[in-house]
Design a protein around this motif. Structure first.
Motif, PDB file in Angstrom:
ATOM      1  N   ALA A  61       1.333  -9.702   6.266  1.00 34.20           N
ATOM      2  CA  ALA A  61       0.480  -9.914   7.424  1.00 34.20           C
ATOM      3  C   ALA A  61      -0.404 -11.126   7.180  1.00 34.20           C
ATOM      4  O   ALA A  61      -0.777 -11.432   6.031  1.00 34.20           O
ATOM      5  N   ARG A  62      -0.750 -11.799   8.236  1.00 34.14           N
ATOM      6  CA  ARG A  62      -1.556 -13.009   8.111  1.00 34.14           C
ATOM      7  C   ARG A  62      -2.882 -12.709   7.425  1.00 34.14           C
ATOM      8  O   ARG A  62      -3.401 -13.532   6.667  1.00 34.14           O
ATOM      9  N   SER A  63      -3.416 -11.536   7.670  1.00 36.03           N
ATOM     10  CA  SER A  63      -4.734 -11.184   7.135  1.00 36.03           C
ATOM     11  C   SER A  63      -4.744 -11.017   5.617  1.00 36.03           C
ATOM     12  O   SER A  63      -5.818 -11.027   5.009  1.00 36.03           O
ATOM     13  N   VAL A  64      -3.568 -10.858   5.000  1.00 35.69           N
ATOM     14  CA  VAL A  64      -3.533 -10.620   3.554  1.00 35.69           C
ATOM     15  C   VAL A  64      -2.749 -11.688   2.803  1.00 35.69           C
ATOM     16  O   VAL A  64      -2.734 -11.690   1.566  1.00 35.69           O
ATOM     17  N   LYS A  65      -2.123 -12.595   3.520  1.00 33.62           N
ATOM     18  CA  LYS A  65      -1.290 -13.608   2.874  1.00 33.62           C
ATOM     19  C   LYS A  65      -2.134 -14.451   1.929  1.00 33.62           C
ATOM     20  O   LYS A  65      -3.222 -14.898   2.276  1.00 33.62           O
ATOM     21  N   GLY A  66      -1.636 -14.625   0.725  1.00 33.48           N
ATOM     22  CA  GLY A  66      -2.361 -15.369  -0.299  1.00 33.48           C
ATOM     23  C   GLY A  66      -3.273 -14.515  -1.155  1.00 33.48           C
ATOM     24  O   GLY A  66      -3.753 -14.961  -2.195  1.00 33.48           O
ATOM     25  N   ARG A  67      -3.521 -13.286  -0.734  1.00 34.31           N
ATOM     26  CA  ARG A  67      -4.371 -12.363  -1.504  1.00 34.31           C
ATOM     27  C   ARG A  67      -3.580 -11.188  -2.055  1.00 34.31           C
ATOM     28  O   ARG A  67      -3.889 -10.673  -3.136  1.00 34.31           O
ATOM     29  N   PHE A  68      -2.599 -10.724  -1.311  1.00 33.39           N
ATOM     30  CA  PHE A  68      -1.808  -9.558  -1.708  1.00 33.39           C
ATOM     31  C   PHE A  68      -0.418 -10.011  -2.139  1.00 33.39           C
ATOM     32  O   PHE A  68       0.142 -10.963  -1.586  1.00 33.39           O
ATOM     33  N   THR A  69       0.154  -9.285  -3.095  1.00 36.13           N
ATOM     34  CA  THR A  69       1.509  -9.562  -3.545  1.00 36.13           C
ATOM     35  C   THR A  69       2.280  -8.255  -3.675  1.00 36.13           C
ATOM     36  O   THR A  69       1.814  -7.330  -4.356  1.00 36.13           O
ATOM     37  N   ILE A  70       3.429  -8.191  -3.021  1.00 38.64           N
ATOM     38  CA  ILE A  70       4.286  -7.020  -3.116  1.00 38.64           C
ATOM     39  C   ILE A  70       5.396  -7.314  -4.112  1.00 38.64           C
ATOM     40  O   ILE A  70       5.899  -8.434  -4.195  1.00 38.64           O
ATOM     41  N   SER A  71       5.771  -6.303  -4.884  1.00 37.99           N
ATOM     42  CA  SER A  71       6.841  -6.477  -5.853  1.00 37.99           C
ATOM     43  C   SER A  71       7.567  -5.152  -6.046  1.00 37.99           C
ATOM     44  O   SER A  71       7.074  -4.106  -5.622  1.00 37.99           O
TER      45      SER A  71
END
Length: 123
Positions: A61-71
């Motif tokens: 989501a745009r609100s979390v891009k660059g802060r959250f990472t899924i793996s």
């Protein structure tokens, strides 16, 4: 039927980090997409991040891009959500879910859900 169990939520100050874990079991051929969703009081469930466990493609989501990472760790049947630079507006119950389909953030394309884990970010 796939089962999902979330863990790793908690209370953290703004700017801090948390890592959420989703433990998976009972996979079927239709459960190739794992998503993290969140729901704050009085708000709709929001697709935060999703991963294709076969090819590793992701959505944020745009609100979390660059802060959250899924793996993912397919050997351990785990999916993670690393959350950095947390903000008070990230406060919500976070759910992981399994499903298929091409619309990654659409909760209607996910048929199995965990029980959720609370994330609270204080200012």
């Amino acid at each position: 039927e796939v089962q999902l169990v979330e863990s790793g939520g908690g209370l953290v100050q703004a700017g801090g980090s948390l890592r959420l874990s989703c433990t998976l079991s009972g996979f079927g051929f239709d459960d190739w997409k794992i998503g993290w969703f969140r729901q704050a009081p009085g708000k709709e469930r929001e697709g935060v991040s999703c991963i294709n466990i076969i090819d590793g493609s992701t959505y944020y989501a745009r609100s979390v891009k660059g802060r959250f990472t899924i793996s993912r760790d397919n050997a351990r049947n785990m999916v993670y959500l690393q959350m950095n630079s947390l903000k008070p507006e990230d406060t919500a119950v976070y759910y992981c879910a399994a499903g298929g389909g091409s619309d990654y953030p659409n909760p209607n394309q996910y048929g199995s859900w965990g029980q959720g884990t609370q994330v609270t970010v204080s200012s």
